[in-house]
Write an enzyme that holds these catalytic residues in place. Structure first.
Site, short mmCIF file in Angstrom:
data_model
loop_
_atom_site.label_atom_id
_atom_site.label_comp_id
_atom_site.label_asym_id
_atom_site.label_seq_id
_atom_site.Cartn_x
_atom_site.Cartn_y
_atom_site.Cartn_z
N HIS A 194 0.83 -1.21 0.00
CA HIS A 194 0.00 0.00 0.00
C HIS A 194 0.86 1.26 0.00
O HIS A 194 1.72 1.43 0.86
CB HIS A 194 -0.91 -0.03 1.22
CG HIS A 194 -1.90 1.07 1.29
ND1 HIS A 194 -2.12 1.82 2.42
CD2 HIS A 194 -2.77 1.55 0.36
CE1 HIS A 194 -3.07 2.70 2.20
NE2 HIS A 194 -3.48 2.57 0.95
N HIS A 219 -0.81 11.52 -2.09
CA HIS A 219 -2.15 11.10 -1.70
C HIS A 219 -3.07 12.28 -1.43
O HIS A 219 -4.16 12.38 -1.97
CB HIS A 219 -2.09 10.19 -0.47
CG HIS A 219 -3.43 9.75 0.01
ND1 HIS A 219 -4.21 10.51 0.89
CD2 HIS A 219 -4.15 8.63 -0.25
CE1 HIS A 219 -5.33 9.87 1.13
NE2 HIS A 219 -5.33 8.73 0.47
#
Length: 245
Positions: free
Chosen positions: A13, A55
């Site tokens: 991730h 992100h």
């Protein structure tokens, strides 16, 4: 019928999970060091239209920058320190461009899930740009990147820009009753769900309809094993040191 699936069960991730600063080259190297064959990372656009990894919409959490990322050119973004916030040994780690991470993935035989993470108001623009660049960067590669997004408009634009690339729809908070119609509209290959929304019955239904199921973010080894027993095709994990390939 399920389509061929080249991706492994485990995706690191945001590259390095909890072991390295997210969405950096150091993170991808950490995935390689732990034997991972696939990584997931987030891509958005700078003010001057360059695809890079980040992100959040803002810079403060994962760099020494300030403000909205969409207001800065890639030259300024590339000078930021995206590693010191995580640990001193990562000081000076830059915000990487999508092109540089793609080159690293190809060189190290890392498969990739590219999450299209548009800044607000740039959904279609980002989906088109990231998909077009991904198709060029992985041209001729036997295992293309899997594109995914929570942003519906971004995925539609990605479908139109690079229909040959596989796509996955990301969902959170609640299970959509119209999942089959939505996946069909996207011509998607997979549904990417918060693992807490999944049940054995839901996984079976999605796979019976011809789609793969991926789950995020799974950091418990027993849960990872349970999901695999249900037929889940892949998980995204931060626990690279606990859930091993």
């Amino acid at each position: 019928m399920l389509q061929p699936w080249p991706y492994p069960y485990l995706f690191a991730h945001r590259g390095g999970g909890r072991l390295a600063p997210e969405n950096t080259l150091a993170g991808m190297a950490t995935a390689v060091q732990h034997g991972y064959g696939a990584v997931e990372f987030d891509v958005k656009l700078s003010r001057d239209g360059v695809s890079f990894l980040l992100h959040d919409d803002t810079l403060e959490r994962t760099s020494n920058g300030q403000g909205l990322a969409a207001t800065q050119d890639i030259a300024a973004l590339s000078r930021l320190d995206a590693g010191s916030w995580f640990a001193p040994r990562f000081a000076g780690e830059p915000l990487p461009t999508f092109a540089s991470i793609a080159a690293y993935c190809r060189a190290h035989r890392l498969l990739a899930n590219v999450e299209i993470k548009p800044c607000p108001g740039r959904e279609a623009e980002t989906g088109q740009a990231v998909a077009t660049l991904a198709a060029a960067l992985w041209q001729g590669h036997p295992a293309p990147p899997l594109l995914s997004s929570f942003a519906w408009e971004a995925l539609l634009a990605a479908r139109d820009a690079a229909p040959q690339l596989p796509r996955g729809w990301l969902i959170e908070e609640q299970w959509p009753q119209d999942w089959a119609q939505r996946l069909a509209a996207l011509q998607a290959v997979s549904l990417h769900s918060d693992h807490l929304l999944l049940t054995a019955e839901r996984v079976a239904a999605v796979r019976a309809a011809g789609y793969r199921v991926l789950a995020y973010t799974v950091n418990d080894a027993a849960r990872a094993a349970e999901l695999r027993q249900w037929g889940v095709d892949g998980i995204f994990t931060d626990a690279l040191d606990v859930i091993r390939p």
